[in-house]
Design a protein around this motif. Structure first.
Motif, PDB file in Angstrom:
ATOM      1  N   PRO A 281      44.130 115.372 -76.600  1.00  0.00           N
ATOM      2  CA  PRO A 281      45.262 114.820 -76.522  1.00  0.00           C
ATOM      3  C   PRO A 281      45.999 115.482 -75.442  1.00  0.00           C
ATOM      4  N   ILE A 282      45.905 116.789 -75.304  1.00  0.00           N
ATOM      5  CA  ILE A 282      46.594 117.446 -74.255  1.00  0.00           C
ATOM      6  C   ILE A 282      46.130 116.996 -72.802  1.00  0.00           C
ATOM      7  N   GLU A 283      44.745 116.947 -72.734  1.00  0.00           N
ATOM      8  CA  GLU A 283      44.321 116.365 -71.392  1.00  0.00           C
ATOM      9  C   GLU A 283      44.743 114.845 -71.047  1.00  0.00           C
ATOM     10  N   PHE A 284      44.766 114.102 -72.296  1.00  0.00           N
ATOM     11  CA  PHE A 284      45.313 112.930 -72.211  1.00  0.00           C
ATOM     12  C   PHE A 284      46.805 112.787 -71.462  1.00  0.00           C
ATOM     13  N   ALA A 285      47.692 113.758 -72.184  1.00  0.00           N
ATOM     14  CA  ALA A 285      49.070 113.908 -71.871  1.00  0.00           C
ATOM     15  C   ALA A 285      49.286 114.155 -70.265  1.00  0.00           C
ATOM     16  N   GLN A 286      48.344 115.075 -69.791  1.00  0.00           N
ATOM     17  CA  GLN A 286      48.522 115.371 -68.527  1.00  0.00           C
ATOM     18  C   GLN A 286      48.160 114.333 -67.572  1.00  0.00           C
ATOM     19  N   LYS A 287      47.022 113.618 -67.866  1.00  0.00           N
ATOM     20  CA  LYS A 287      46.577 112.343 -67.326  1.00  0.00           C
ATOM     21  C   LYS A 287      47.990 111.276 -67.235  1.00  0.00           C
ATOM     22  N   VAL A 288      48.543 111.157 -68.322  1.00  0.00           N
ATOM     23  CA  VAL A 288      49.757 110.153 -68.321  1.00  0.00           C
ATOM     24  C   VAL A 288      50.663 110.633 -67.608  1.00  0.00           C
ATOM     25  N   ILE A 289      51.035 111.717 -67.728  1.00  0.00           N
ATOM     26  CA  ILE A 289      52.337 112.549 -66.801  1.00  0.00           C
ATOM     27  C   ILE A 289      51.826 112.278 -65.324  1.00  0.00           C
ATOM     28  N   SER A 290      50.703 112.676 -64.954  1.00  0.00           N
ATOM     29  CA  SER A 290      50.168 112.542 -63.523  1.00  0.00           C
ATOM     30  C   SER A 290      50.322 111.333 -63.037  1.00  0.00           C
ATOM     31  N   HIS A 291      49.835 110.313 -63.646  1.00  0.00           N
ATOM     32  CA  HIS A 291      49.990 108.782 -63.474  1.00  0.00           C
ATOM     33  C   HIS A 291      51.403 108.366 -63.110  1.00  0.00           C
ATOM     34  N   TYR A 292      52.393 108.590 -64.205  1.00  0.00           N
ATOM     35  CA  TYR A 292      53.537 108.158 -63.875  1.00  0.00           C
ATOM     36  C   TYR A 292      54.147 108.631 -62.705  1.00  0.00           C
ATOM     37  N   ASN A 293      53.947 110.061 -62.351  1.00  0.00           N
ATOM     38  CA  ASN A 293      54.408 110.852 -61.190  1.00  0.00           C
ATOM     39  C   ASN A 293      53.905 109.900 -60.007  1.00  0.00           C
ATOM     40  N   LYS A 294      52.684 109.717 -60.139  1.00  0.00           N
ATOM     41  CA  LYS A 294      51.955 109.236 -59.072  1.00  0.00           C
ATOM     42  C   LYS A 294      52.848 107.813 -58.662  1.00  0.00           C
ATOM     43  N   MET A 295      53.208 107.028 -59.597  1.00  0.00           N
ATOM     44  CA  MET A 295      53.683 105.630 -59.332  1.00  0.00           C
ATOM     45  C   MET A 295      55.030 105.603 -59.081  1.00  0.00           C
ATOM     46  N   GLY A 296      55.885 107.210 -59.109  1.00  0.00           N
ATOM     47  CA  GLY A 296      57.127 107.261 -58.826  1.00  0.00           C
ATOM     48  C   GLY A 296      58.088 106.928 -59.895  1.00  0.00           C
ATOM     49  N   ILE A 297      57.482 107.138 -61.079  1.00  0.00           N
ATOM     50  CA  ILE A 297      58.151 106.978 -62.336  1.00  0.00           C
ATOM     51  C   ILE A 297      58.397 108.174 -63.015  1.00  0.00           C
ATOM     52  N   ASP A 298      59.609 108.509 -63.495  1.00  0.00           N
ATOM     53  CA  ASP A 298      59.965 109.557 -64.391  1.00  0.00           C
ATOM     54  C   ASP A 298      59.409 109.498 -65.689  1.00  0.00           C
ATOM     55  N   PRO A 299      58.331 110.436 -66.062  1.00  0.00           N
ATOM     56  CA  PRO A 299      57.602 110.455 -67.252  1.00  0.00           C
ATOM     57  C   PRO A 299      58.396 110.666 -68.592  1.00  0.00           C
ATOM     58  N   ARG A 300      59.586 111.387 -68.280  1.00  0.00           N
ATOM     59  CA  ARG A 300      60.701 111.409 -69.522  1.00  0.00           C
ATOM     60  C   ARG A 300      61.084 110.264 -69.895  1.00  0.00           C
ATOM     61  N   SER A 301      60.874 109.036 -69.023  1.00  0.00           N
ATOM     62  CA  SER A 301      61.586 107.748 -69.249  1.00  0.00           C
ATOM     63  C   SER A 301      60.404 106.955 -70.182  1.00  0.00           C
ATOM     64  N   LYS A 302      59.179 107.573 -70.241  1.00  0.00           N
ATOM     65  CA  LYS A 302      58.046 106.550 -70.921  1.00  0.00           C
ATOM     66  C   LYS A 302      57.596 107.563 -72.323  1.00  0.00           C
ATOM     67  N   VAL A 303      56.909 106.994 -73.028  1.00  0.00           N
ATOM     68  CA  VAL A 303      56.419 107.446 -74.255  1.00  0.00           C
ATOM     69  C   VAL A 303      55.080 107.584 -74.582  1.00  0.00           C
ATOM     70  N   ILE A 304      54.433 108.479 -75.103  1.00  0.00           N
ATOM     71  CA  ILE A 304      53.060 108.456 -75.513  1.00  0.00           C
ATOM     72  C   ILE A 304      53.055 108.525 -77.214  1.00  0.00           C
ATOM     73  N   VAL A 305      52.217 107.296 -77.698  1.00  0.00           N
ATOM     74  CA  VAL A 305      52.203 107.340 -79.351  1.00  0.00           C
ATOM     75  C   VAL A 305      50.806 108.017 -79.491  1.00  0.00           C
ATOM     76  N   PHE A 306      50.861 109.087 -80.146  1.00  0.00           N
ATOM     77  CA  PHE A 306      49.433 109.788 -80.648  1.00  0.00           C
ATOM     78  C   PHE A 306      49.084 109.295 -81.722  1.00  0.00           C
ATOM     79  N   SER A 307      47.714 108.878 -82.213  1.00  0.00           N
ATOM     80  CA  SER A 307      47.252 108.439 -83.282  1.00  0.00           C
ATOM     81  C   SER A 307      45.906 108.732 -83.767  1.00  0.00           C
TER      82      SER A 307
END
Length: 391
Positions: A281-307
């Motif tokens: 899950p930590i590696e996943f979160a890193q990938k998600v945050i990196s992806h949003y930053n790459k897209m010019g989107i503030d990751p803090r405006s998005k959510v991850i649902v861990f399940s």
């Protein structure tokens, strides 16, 4: 052995209804097969298949009530009135399920039109689980002990300051335990408990049901449109039906790395966030945050649902990493609904084959971020990996 029955047609995960709504709109002629996978190598006693058959046959009597229809209409405005009318007339057809038993092994196959059979998976697993404990005369903790255990868990989550969802229908110990868990979470979880994926218990507790789509949505699209286009067209069709509603995307049907190759700026902005269901899950979160930053989107405006198989220790570790970087919520399943002093069952029901208009049956594949969660024949898995460039 006492037969087990369900009390409501809504005793199911919400994403089954949201996908059914979409399937009726887009793929009304598609046929599918699902299969039961006994991952835990559980031993089923003699006569188990017969008892399961009785419980399944009884589901044919369930109907959507007027109050249930009114609840869905109020809390789920993105479900068309025509769909709610359909659901009011829907009934389970037990002939869509074939059950056999050889020794201590059971085989369960579901076959029929996708728009009908899509509702079987979750109640089938819940019935198997509850019947298994009854058939083996396994005695759980008493209600007071379960209530206290659950209260302690939600107290910890309250202190941690996180959002908690209950995702435990399919592998629950029993309906009674599931009901007790939701009562306890509602009573003591005001600071953290958002709600449940189970539509029946969401209605009982006057909460909005939670969920979007499952792996089968992407697996079907891969069979129809090819592995390379599966993620992209799955997302496109989902937005075609729901617009901006139900905006949590599942990433790991063909691995998260492949998903993010196609999760472009349009979908990254349109979807509220993503769901983590396998892998670290930590590696996943890193990938998600990196992806949003790459897209010019503030990751803090998005959510991850861990399940993925969560408990308090995992939730705390994830929270410590994600805090102030990205929003998060946690869907907790078996750790809530089957933590009763007995080993929890390890089983799944997965889409195995699809049949499109005037074509032959075709096997489907899921390539998880964990290799032991892959499903499909070795040949189809190898083909998917080759097409997608996965080593």
């Amino acid at each position: 052995m006492e037969t087990t029955f369900l009390k409501s047609i809504l005793d199911n995960d919400f994403y089954k209804f949201t996908m059914q709504h979409a399937v009726i709109k887009l793929f009304p002629k598609a046929k599918v097969r699902y299969g039961f996978i006994n991952r835990g190598k559980h031993i089923f006693p003699s006569g188990f298949a017969d008892q399961l058959r009785k419980s399944i046959d009884a589901l044919a009597d369930l109907r959507l009530t007027k109050d249930e229809k009114k609840y869905l209409s109020h809390h789920c405005p993105y479900l068309d009135p025509t769909y709610l009318d359909f659901l009011q007339g829907y009934s389970f057809d037990p002939s869509e399920i074939e059950i056999t038993q050889e020794g201590s092994e059971i085989k369960v196959v579901i076959e029929g039109f996708w728009y009908r059979t899509i509702l079987w998976e979750v109640p089938l697993m819940a019935l198997i689980s509850e019947l298994f404990y009854k058939a083996n005369h396994l005695i759980r903790l008493n209600d007071e002990a379960i209530r206290e255990l659950t209260k302690n868990k939600i107290d910890n989550y309250n202190k941690l300051g996180v959002s908690i969802l209950e995702f435990g229908t399919r592998r629950r110990h029993s309906y009674d335990v599931h009901n007790l868990i939701n009562e306890t979470l509602r009573t003591f979880g005001s600071e953290s408990f958002i709600g449940t994926s189970n539509v029946h218990f969401a209605m009982v507790n006057n909460k909005r049901p939670l969920g979007t789509h499952a792996h089968e949505w992407f697996m079907f699209h891969a069979a129809q449109f090819g592995f390379k286009m599966a993620n992209l067209i799955s997302l496109e069709h989902w937005t075609q039906v729901y617009g901006g509603d139900l905006g949590i995307a599942l990433t790991d049907t063909y691995t998260t790395d492949v998903f993010f190759e196609q999760f472009d700026k349009k979908y990254s902005k349109l979807f509220d966030g993503v769901r983590h269901d396998s892998g670290d899950p930590i590696e996943f979160a890193q990938k998600v945050i990196s992806h949003y930053n790459k897209m010019g989107i503030d990751p803090r405006s998005k959510v991850i649902v861990f399940s993925d198989s969560l408990n308090f220790e995992k939730v705390k570790s994830i929270t410590d990493f994600c805090k102030d970087k990205i929003k998060m919520s946690f869907g907790i399943g078996t750790n809530f609904t089957n933590d009763v002093g007995l080993p929890a069952m390890n089983m799944v029901v997965k889409l195995t084959e699809v049949k499109l208009d005037n074509t032959h049956w075709q096997g489907v594949v899921k390539l998880s971020d964990e290799k032991n969660k892959n499903t499909g024949t070795p040949e189809m898995i190898a083909l998917a990996k080759e097409v997608l460039g996965i080593k």
